[in-house]
Every structure is written in structure tokens, then in C-alpha cells.
Design an enzyme around this catalytic site. Structure first.
Site, PDB file in Angstrom:
ATOM      1  N   ASN A   1       3.117 -36.919  59.703  1.00  0.00           N
ATOM      2  CA  ASN A   1       2.008 -36.623  61.217  1.00  0.00           C
ATOM      3  C   ASN A   1       3.316 -36.050  61.996  1.00  0.00           C
ATOM      4  O   ASN A   1       4.327 -36.847  62.017  1.00  0.00           O
ATOM      5  CB  ASN A   1       1.242 -37.601  61.996  1.00  0.00           C
ATOM      6  CG  ASN A   1       0.283 -37.626  60.665  1.00  0.00           C
ATOM      7  OD1 ASN A   1      -0.518 -36.847  60.515  1.00  0.00           O
ATOM      8  ND2 ASN A   1      -0.243 -38.905  60.211  1.00  0.00           N
TER       9      ASN A   1
ATOM     10  N   ARG B   1      -5.518 -44.573  61.137  1.00  0.00           N
ATOM     11  CA  ARG B   1      -5.932 -43.774  60.060  1.00  0.00           C
ATOM     12  C   ARG B   1      -5.487 -43.015  59.426  1.00  0.00           C
ATOM     13  O   ARG B   1      -4.852 -42.942  58.234  1.00  0.00           O
ATOM     14  CB  ARG B   1      -7.536 -43.128  60.072  1.00  0.00           C
ATOM     15  CG  ARG B   1      -8.170 -43.045  59.022  1.00  0.00           C
ATOM     16  CD  ARG B   1      -7.833 -42.734  57.707  1.00  0.00           C
ATOM     17  NE  ARG B   1      -7.610 -40.661  57.962  1.00  0.00           N
ATOM     18  CZ  ARG B   1      -7.883 -40.119  57.506  1.00  0.00           C
ATOM     19  NH1 ARG B   1      -6.804 -39.706  56.109  1.00  0.00           N
ATOM     20  NH2 ARG B   1      -7.791 -38.513  58.067  1.00  0.00           N
ATOM     21  N   ASP B   2      -5.120 -42.091  59.110  1.00  0.00           N
ATOM     22  CA  ASP B   2      -3.780 -41.063  58.819  1.00  0.00           C
ATOM     23  C   ASP B   2      -2.650 -41.299  58.202  1.00  0.00           C
ATOM     24  O   ASP B   2      -2.113 -41.163  57.522  1.00  0.00           O
ATOM     25  CB  ASP B   2      -4.363 -39.418  59.188  1.00  0.00           C
ATOM     26  CG  ASP B   2      -3.078 -38.547  58.287  1.00  0.00           C
ATOM     27  OD1 ASP B   2      -3.624 -38.455  57.021  1.00  0.00           O
ATOM     28  OD2 ASP B   2      -3.163 -37.649  59.045  1.00  0.00           O
TER      29      ASP B   2
ATOM     30  N   HIS C   1       1.947 -31.491  60.047  1.00  0.00           N
ATOM     31  CA  HIS C   1       2.726 -32.859  60.017  1.00  0.00           C
ATOM     32  C   HIS C   1       4.288 -31.861  59.599  1.00  0.00           C
ATOM     33  O   HIS C   1       4.521 -30.507  59.797  1.00  0.00           O
ATOM     34  CB  HIS C   1       2.552 -32.407  58.093  1.00  0.00           C
ATOM     35  CG  HIS C   1       1.986 -33.612  57.321  1.00  0.00           C
ATOM     36  ND1 HIS C   1       1.531 -34.350  56.897  1.00  0.00           N
ATOM     37  CD2 HIS C   1       0.269 -33.686  58.796  1.00  0.00           C
ATOM     38  CE1 HIS C   1       0.270 -35.521  56.746  1.00  0.00           C
ATOM     39  NE2 HIS C   1      -0.088 -34.666  57.833  1.00  0.00           N
TER      40      HIS C   1
ATOM     41  N   HIS D   1      -4.170 -29.954  62.869  1.00  0.00           N
ATOM     42  CA  HIS D   1      -3.646 -30.837  62.537  1.00  0.00           C
ATOM     43  C   HIS D   1      -2.293 -30.299  61.579  1.00  0.00           C
ATOM     44  O   HIS D   1      -1.847 -29.742  60.576  1.00  0.00           O
ATOM     45  CB  HIS D   1      -4.385 -31.194  61.873  1.00  0.00           C
ATOM     46  CG  HIS D   1      -4.273 -32.914  60.896  1.00  0.00           C
ATOM     47  ND1 HIS D   1      -4.901 -33.703  61.830  1.00  0.00           N
ATOM     48  CD2 HIS D   1      -3.032 -33.286  60.090  1.00  0.00           C
ATOM     49  CE1 HIS D   1      -4.513 -34.977  60.457  1.00  0.00           C
ATOM     50  NE2 HIS D   1      -2.788 -33.953  60.046  1.00  0.00           N
TER      51      HIS D   1
ATOM     52  N   CYS E   1       4.653 -38.268  54.399  1.00  0.00           N
ATOM     53  CA  CYS E   1       4.542 -36.460  53.382  1.00  0.00           C
ATOM     54  C   CYS E   1       4.104 -37.493  52.608  1.00  0.00           C
ATOM     55  O   CYS E   1       5.496 -37.094  51.749  1.00  0.00           O
ATOM     56  CB  CYS E   1       4.689 -35.385  53.736  1.00  0.00           C
ATOM     57  SG  CYS E   1       4.253 -34.372  52.996  1.00  0.00           S
TER      58      CYS E   1
END
Length: 403
Positions: free
Chosen positions: A340, A91-92, A300, A298, A331
Site C-alpha cells: 500500500n 485491515r488491508d 499499491h 486504491h 504485495c
């Protein structure tokens, strides 16, 4: 007098009536079930299925030496610490890739992650296809996963490979929630809010308070159906528009989401500007209002700080980490920057810390190889690159021996 015993496993209580008992009690910090009952004549220490007796005439040094031996014994038998990985690549990760992945490839990708032992996979998002075209097939993906699960359960009585993996879906509103429920296979729904007022307005066109009101309907509906809700808080260490974000804002929003009914809060460094010291301070401020066991991180990797931040968070007691296999996802707020943190890198680091993840690294690397081939791009995981290279080298060496 009753005192709490610190350690990974808290003892029920410590009952002390003398200084000797207090000295002996120090060893009990890692015991799972410890009861110390002291009298003037003896202290009985029960733990790990064995009982030792210390007499009142024992000297403090002798007691201390014995306690040290007991501590070593218990530590050697205690289980490894477990950190849960939430795999967000499907997803992300994929929603920030330039190329849209076909539905069948997405389903196979998620299956491979489940087969690798990932405990939670964020599989889809039920959002507007106009704004996030990469997630337009969320219903089809979840229906495909539901079919796969049914087939696996019919073929074998061992459900560990499939049903132990939870599939999470992102929903922005009640319309998205209803669509997710119809598609099947979802085990958890996730909502998202920003600690930055400016980011909230630009990202979802509403204020933070308005977003909370919008998500309340989703949480109520999920609770009525018995579905757990995960809350994402973005921009916890910085915003691409307003710059610095106060930890007080992060804590306040996290508390609101928990009070509303979220079972877990994922604290996201959306633009990857955080550093270990800032991470630790942010966690300290948030845990004043939210139980640490309900927090996830979470990060990045925009500035190459993600692993260092995760290390700091884990050392602070955080036991849930989000990551994306092969480092999927860019990003969008920093041109050319990575997004990520790679799951392979996180798992490799945690393995080196003697922390258990229950993920099969070889199968995880295979999943990364698969999706990178679909996207026709190199993997962004340093551990993944090294492990693949090492595997190729071993293959060549084995072939030479056969020849």
C-alpha cells in the site's frame, strides 16, 4: 437559452439575451450561487454576497478585464478542495504483515488514527480466520472501539475527535455481515470483487457473477439496517495471473455494484502495475457508467507508481483516496515488493497541492511510529521518515539552546 456554467461550483443557470452578457458570464465558473439575468440595458451578476452592474455600452475588452478581476476575487475566497483519505492500514495493511498484532494494540492504533482526524478507517474484516488469521479478532476489535466511543461521548460534549471518524469493516458474505452487526461500532460495510475472472476464482473460489450474487444478500441486509456499502474492485490495472485487464471489465463490474446498492466504488491496482496514463484512461472509461463522485482509488506501490497515479486521479477529479499509514502491507504477488501507498506520503503531496485532508500530520506520524514499534519494523513512508528526522533534529537544536 440556458447554459451550464463549468467550474468547481456549478451555477444555477445563465440567461443570455445578448453578446455582452455572454462575454461577462465567463467569470462565473467558480461562484457558488450565480444568477445572470441579462437585458438590453444591463447584466446583473450576483455572487459571493455582492452585485456588480455592467452597462450595455461597455466594450468587450473592458468587460473581459472586469470579469478577470471578479474571477480572481472569487478564486481567492473559494474554499480549498477536499480529498477524503480512507485509512486502510488496520485491515488491508495488517492482514498482509507477517506478524499478527495483538487486539489491544490494534484498538490503540485505530484510536490514534481517529485522533489524527482520519475521516474513515477500515478497522477490521469478518472473514475466515483459517484463510486470514491476522483478522481473526475482528469482533473483539470492533467491540473495543464501541466501548471507547461510548466512554469518549460520556466524558465530553465535543464528539469531533471520535464520532466524526467512520469505521468500515470488510465482509465477504451474510455470515460476516451478521457478525459485524453484533460487534458494534461499524459505520459502513465493504464488499470486494475482482475485475479479473482468474483472480476471482483463485482468491474467493467463485466467478465474478457468482461473487455478485453472493454479495447481493449483504447489500440488501445492509440497506435494511440503514448501513452504507462500499464496493472494492480489485485488479483494475492488471492481474497477477492473466496479466492485462480491460477497462471495459472494470467499468462493467463497477456499474453492477452501483446498481446493486453500493454508495462508493474503490478502484484497486492490486499488484501496483498501473501508470498515470493508464490510470487516467481507466477512470475515463469507468466514469462513463458511474458518477465520478462515487469513485475512489486504491493504489499499491509495487513499482513506485502509486503517488504519480494518485496525483493523476486527483487531477481528473477523484476525491477519495485509500492509503495505509507507514506503508503497511506487502504485495503478496510480488516477492519483496512494497504494498500500500503510505498515508503520510499522500497527505504530504495533497498538502503541497493545496488540497485539504483535515488530517493532523504530526498525529498521523505518531500513529505510524506506534504501529511500526509494535511490529518491530521500519516505516515505509518517505514523508514519515523525513518528518521524524526533522522532529529529532529540532529537538536537539532546542536542547542546545536551553543548555
Amino acid at each position: 437559452m440556458i447554459r451550464n456554467i463549468p467550474g468547481c461550483f456549478k451555477a444555477e443557470a445563465v440567461r443570455e439575451t445578448g453578446a455582452t452578457a455572454a462575454s461577462c458570464a465567463r467569470f462565473a465558473g467558480v461562484s457558488s450561487l450565480v444568477e445572470i439575468a441579462s437585458t438590453r440595458n444591463r447584466t446583473m451578476i450576483a455572487g459571493r454576497h455582492r452585485i456588480r452592474t455592467y452597462h450595455a455600452n461597455s466594450t468587450s475588452s473592458a468587460c473581459s478585464e472586469q470579469a478577470q478581476r471578479d474571477r480572481s476575487y472569487l478564486k481567492s475566497e473559494s474554499p480549498k478542495r477536499f480529498v477524503k483519505i480512507v485509512e486502510v492500514g488496520p485491515r488491508d495493511g495488517l492482514q498482509n504483515e507477517r506478524q499478527i498484532v495483538p487486539t489491544d494494540n490494534k484498538i490503540r492504533f485505530i484510536q490514534m488514527l481517529a485522533e489524527a482526524g482520519c475521516p474513515t478507517v477500515e478497522a477490521a474484516a469478518f472473514v475466515s480466520p483459517k484463510w486470514v488469521p491476522a483478522m481473526a479478532d475482528g469482533a473483539d476489535v470492533m467491540e473495543g472501539l464501541a466501548t471507547w466511543r461510548r466512554q469518549l461521548r460520556q466524558q465530553t460534549s465535543d464528539d469531533d475527535k471520535c464520532s466524526s471518524t467512520e469505521f468500515s469493516v470488510l465482509v465477504p458474505n451474510i455470515k460476516g455481515f451478521d457478525a459485524a452487526m453484533k460487534s458494534g461500532a461499524a459505520d459502513e460495510v465493504a464488499i470486494f470483487a475482482s475485475a479479473s475472472e482468474t483472480f476471482s476464482r483463485k482468491n474467493i473460489n467463485c466467478t465474478i457473477d457468482e461473487s455478485i450474487a453472493r454479495f447481493r444478500d449483504v447489500v440488501v441486509a445492509a440497506k435494511d439496517r440503514g448501513f452504507p456499502v462500499r464496493g472494492y474492485v480489485s485488479c483494475v490495472l492488471g492481474c497477477p495471473y492473466q496479466g492485462e485487464v480491460t477497462t471495459e471489465s472494470v467499468a462493467r463490474l463497477s456499474e453492477k455494484l452501483i446498481e446493486m446498492g453500493c454508495r462508493e466504488i474503490s478502484l484497486g491496482d492490486t499488484i501496483g502495475v498501473g501508470t498515470p496514463d493508464k490510470t487516467i484512461q481507466m477512470i475515463h472509461d469507468v466514469e462513463r457508467v458511474v458518477d465520478k463522485n462515487m469513485l475512489a482509488v486504491h493504489f499499491h506501490d509495487t513499482y513506485g507508481q502509486a503517488l504519480a497515479n494518485i496525483y493523476a486521479a486527483v487531477k481528473e477529479g477523484i476525491s477519495v483516496v485509500d492509503s495505509s499509514v507507514a506503508g503497511l502491507g506487502g504485495c503478496p504477488y510480488a516477492a519483496g515488493a512494497s504494498g500500500n501507498v503510505a498515508t503520510e506520503d499522500v497527505v504530504y503531496m495533497l498538502n503541497g497541492m493545496n488540497v485539504e485532508t483535515r488530517i493532523d500530520m504530526d498525529k498521523l506520524v505518531d500513529a505510524g511510529t506506534y504501529i511500526c514499534n509494535v511490529l518491530n519494523q521500519p516505516r515505509r513512508s518517505k514523508a514519515g521518515i523525513a518528518l521524524v528526522a526533522a522532529g529529532i533534529k529540532r529537538c536537539h537544536e532546542d536542547n542546545k539552546r536551553i543548555d
